[in-house]
Scaffold this motif. Structure first.
Motif, mmCIF file in Angstrom:
data_model
loop_
_atom_site.group_PDB
_atom_site.id
_atom_site.type_symbol
_atom_site.label_atom_id
_atom_site.label_comp_id
_atom_site.label_asym_id
_atom_site.label_seq_id
_atom_site.Cartn_x
_atom_site.Cartn_y
_atom_site.Cartn_z
ATOM 1 N N ARG A 1 64.445 72.714 -39.377
ATOM 2 C CA ARG A 1 63.391 71.878 -38.808
ATOM 3 C C ARG A 1 62.646 71.143 -39.914
ATOM 4 O O ARG A 1 62.360 71.679 -40.975
ATOM 5 C CB ARG A 1 62.406 72.725 -37.995
ATOM 6 C CG ARG A 1 63.057 73.413 -36.813
ATOM 7 C CD ARG A 1 62.109 73.607 -35.658
ATOM 8 N NE ARG A 1 60.793 74.070 -36.035
ATOM 9 C CZ ARG A 1 60.465 75.351 -36.166
ATOM 10 N NH1 ARG A 1 61.383 76.292 -35.988
ATOM 11 N NH2 ARG A 1 59.240 75.688 -36.481
ATOM 12 N N SER A 2 62.309 69.887 -39.622
ATOM 13 C CA SER A 2 61.628 69.054 -40.614
ATOM 14 C C SER A 2 60.141 68.914 -40.340
ATOM 15 O O SER A 2 59.403 68.471 -41.229
ATOM 16 C CB SER A 2 62.274 67.660 -40.652
ATOM 17 O OG SER A 2 62.154 67.029 -39.377
ATOM 18 N N ARG B 1 51.879 74.002 -26.292
ATOM 19 C CA ARG B 1 51.628 74.624 -27.592
ATOM 20 C C ARG B 1 52.470 73.940 -28.657
ATOM 21 O O ARG B 1 53.584 73.475 -28.391
ATOM 22 C CB ARG B 1 51.939 76.118 -27.560
ATOM 23 C CG ARG B 1 50.773 76.978 -27.094
ATOM 24 C CD ARG B 1 51.044 78.429 -27.300
ATOM 25 N NE ARG B 1 49.846 79.236 -27.083
ATOM 26 C CZ ARG B 1 49.809 80.556 -27.128
ATOM 27 N NH1 ARG B 1 50.916 81.224 -27.389
ATOM 28 N NH2 ARG B 1 48.691 81.207 -26.915
ATOM 29 N N THR B 2 51.931 73.949 -29.868
ATOM 30 C CA THR B 2 52.623 73.358 -31.009
ATOM 31 C C THR B 2 53.081 74.472 -31.940
ATOM 32 O O THR B 2 52.286 75.326 -32.345
ATOM 33 C CB THR B 2 51.706 72.384 -31.756
ATOM 34 O OG1 THR B 2 51.313 71.326 -30.872
ATOM 35 C CG2 THR B 2 52.415 71.785 -32.953
ATOM 36 N N ALA B 3 54.358 74.434 -32.288
ATOM 37 C CA ALA B 3 54.944 75.405 -33.216
ATOM 38 C C ALA B 3 55.022 74.776 -34.599
ATOM 39 O O ALA B 3 55.518 73.653 -34.756
ATOM 40 C CB ALA B 3 56.329 75.825 -32.747
ATOM 41 N N ASP B 4 54.515 75.485 -35.595
ATOM 42 C CA ASP B 4 54.599 74.996 -36.967
ATOM 43 C C ASP B 4 56.051 74.900 -37.419
ATOM 44 O O ASP B 4 56.976 75.422 -36.770
ATOM 45 C CB ASP B 4 53.818 75.918 -37.905
ATOM 46 C CG ASP B 4 52.328 75.917 -37.590
ATOM 47 O OD1 ASP B 4 51.850 74.894 -37.060
ATOM 48 O OD2 ASP B 4 51.666 76.938 -37.852
ATOM 49 N N VAL C 1 58.181 65.852 -31.171
ATOM 50 C CA VAL C 1 59.202 66.319 -32.109
ATOM 51 C C VAL C 1 59.658 65.148 -32.962
ATOM 52 O O VAL C 1 59.676 63.989 -32.515
ATOM 53 C CB VAL C 1 60.399 66.938 -31.349
ATOM 54 C CG1 VAL C 1 61.084 65.921 -30.468
ATOM 55 C CG2 VAL C 1 61.386 67.574 -32.317
ATOM 56 N N GLY C 2 60.006 65.441 -34.207
ATOM 57 C CA GLY C 2 60.534 64.404 -35.067
ATOM 58 C C GLY C 2 61.953 64.015 -34.675
ATOM 59 O O GLY C 2 62.720 64.818 -34.128
ATOM 60 N N THR C 3 62.307 62.787 -34.949
ATOM 61 C CA THR C 3 63.643 62.298 -34.578
ATOM 62 C C THR C 3 64.738 63.119 -35.247
ATOM 63 O O THR C 3 65.796 63.374 -34.659
ATOM 64 C CB THR C 3 63.778 60.816 -34.964
ATOM 65 O OG1 THR C 3 62.728 60.062 -34.366
ATOM 66 C CG2 THR C 3 65.122 60.263 -34.510
ATOM 67 N N ALA C 4 64.493 63.586 -36.456
ATOM 68 C CA ALA C 4 65.514 64.356 -37.180
ATOM 69 C C ALA C 4 65.769 65.716 -36.546
ATOM 70 O O ALA C 4 66.826 66.314 -36.784
ATOM 71 C CB ALA C 4 65.085 64.535 -38.634
ATOM 72 N N ASP C 5 64.826 66.218 -35.749
ATOM 73 C CA ASP C 5 64.979 67.550 -35.146
ATOM 74 C C ASP C 5 65.591 67.502 -33.752
ATOM 75 O O ASP C 5 65.860 68.560 -33.172
ATOM 76 C CB ASP C 5 63.615 68.243 -35.067
ATOM 77 C CG ASP C 5 63.053 68.560 -36.440
ATOM 78 O OD1 ASP C 5 63.864 68.718 -37.370
ATOM 79 O OD2 ASP C 5 61.816 68.643 -36.574
ATOM 80 N N LEU C 6 65.790 66.322 -33.192
ATOM 81 C CA LEU C 6 66.392 66.230 -31.864
ATOM 82 C C LEU C 6 67.833 66.727 -31.907
ATOM 83 O O LEU C 6 68.578 66.426 -32.838
ATOM 84 C CB LEU C 6 66.354 64.784 -31.366
ATOM 85 C CG LEU C 6 64.974 64.223 -30.996
ATOM 86 C CD1 LEU C 6 65.075 62.741 -30.652
ATOM 87 C CD2 LEU C 6 64.365 65.000 -29.830
ATOM 88 N N GLY C 7 68.200 67.481 -30.886
ATOM 89 C CA GLY C 7 69.563 67.992 -30.782
ATOM 90 C C GLY C 7 69.780 69.340 -31.425
ATOM 91 O O GLY C 7 70.883 69.895 -31.308
#
Length: 267
Positions: free
Chosen positions: A92-93, A119-122, A162-168
Motif C-alpha cells: 500500500r502506498s 473509517r480510514t486505515a493508515d 484510495v490512491g490510484t496505485a492501490d486499486l486492484g
C-alpha cells in the motif's frame, strides 16, 4: 379480611401475568446454525449474497470493488452490521477510507443509529473495522417515512478514498449481522401486508419434472412473522391489575367505619 383476600388474589394474578414476559424475553436460537456461511459477495443489489443473522460471511475481492450482501430482519429487531476488511500491508502506498452502507428492501439508504460507518486505515494498518446499528425495525410506517420495515436489507462495503496505485490490490472482508430484540416497547398499531422482499432478480431452478422454472432470488430471505403476541399485552394487564388494586385500596381507606349513627346529635 375481605380486602386482604382481594389483594392476595390480585397478587397471584400479577405473578401469572408477568411470567410470560420472562419466557418471551429469552434469546432465540440463531436460524443459521445448520447452514454454511457464504464465502463470496455479490457485485450489485441484484447479485447480493444471501446471509442469515448470526452468520460470519467472508469474501475475497480487490480494492475498489463493491461488495454486496443481503439479510432478513423482522419487526422489533435492531440489527447491527459489523464488517472487517483485512488489508495488504506490504504494497500500500497511502491510507484507505472504507465505508459500510445498509439499504432496505426498497433500496433506501438507512441511517445508522450509532457505529463507525466510515473509517480510514493508515498505510501500515493490517485491517479496518466498521459497524452500523440500524434503528429498530417497525411493523408499519407511513408511505413517506424512511423508517426501517420488515423485509430484506442490503449491505454494501467499498473503499471510498484510495490512491490510484492501490486499486486492484487483494483484500479479504468479513461481515456479520446480529440483532437485539427490543420487544413491545417498539410495537406499533399496524403491520405491512407483505414484507419488503424484492423479487426483481430471478434464478433458474430445475423442477421435479426436469423443466426450468424462474423463482425470485430473494424469496428465501422472507423474515419470520412475529405473530400477534407482544409483551405489551403483559404490561397492559399488569397496569390494569395495579389500577384495580389502587381502587380497592382507596375505597378501603375512605369508606369510614360503617353506616352513620341514627341517633340525632345532642339527644
Amino acid at each position: 379480611m375481605r380486602v386482604a383476600r382481594v389483594l392476595t388474589v390480585a397478587a397471584l394474578m400479577l405473578g401469572a401475568a408477568a411470567s410470560p414476559a420472562v419466557a418471551d424475553s429469552s434469546p432465540s436460537a440463531s436460524p443459521s446454525g445448520d447452514s454454511a456461511a457464504p464465502t463470496s459477495a455479490g457485485t450489485s443489489f441484484r447479485t447480493a449474497t444471501e446471509i442469515q443473522q448470526g452468520q460470519q460471511a467472508t469474501a475475497s475481492a480487490s480494492t475498489g470493488d463493491y461488495l454486496y450482501w443481503q439479510f432478513p430482519a423482522e419487526e422489533q429487531q435492531r440489527p447491527t452490521v459489523r464488517a472487517t476488511v483485512k488489508l495488504p500491508t506490504s504494497q500500500r502506498s497511502s491510507a484507505q477510507t472504507w465505508q459500510l452502507d445498509v439499504y432496505d428492501g426498497l433500496r433506501r439508504r438507512q441511517a445508522c443509529q450509532y457505529g463507525a460507518q466510515t473509517r480510514t486505515a493508515d498505510r501500515d494498518a493490517s485491517s479496518v473495522n466498521l459497524s452500523c446499528t440500524l434503528r429498530t425495525v417497525r411493523a408499519w410506517a407511513e408511505p413517506w417515512a424512511d423508517d426501517p420495515l420488515p423485509g430484506t436489507y442490503y449491505i454494501r462495503l467499498t473503499v471510498v478514498g484510495v490512491g490510484t496505485a492501490d486499486l486492484g490490490q487483494p483484500v479479504n472482508a468479513e461481515v456479520r449481522v446480529d440483532s437485539k430484540d427490543i420487544g413491545g416497547s417498539a410495537a406499533v398499531d399496524g403491520s405491512l401486508a407483505e414484507p419488503l422482499v424484492p423479487g426483481i432478480a430471478t434464478r433458474s431452478e430445475k423442477s421435479d419434472s426436469g423443466t426450468d422454472s424462474d423463482t425470485a432470488a430473494l424469496s428465501k430471505l422472507r423474515p419470520d412473522a412475529s405473530g400477534w403476541w407482544s409483551d405489551r399485552w403483559v404490561w397492559t394487564g399488569v397496569g390494569g391489575i395495579l389500577a384495580a388494586l389502587a381502587g380497592i385500596g382507596g375505597y378501603a381507606l375512605t369508606r369510614g367505619s360503617g353506616r352513620p349513627s341514627r341517633v340525632p346529635p345532642g339527644a
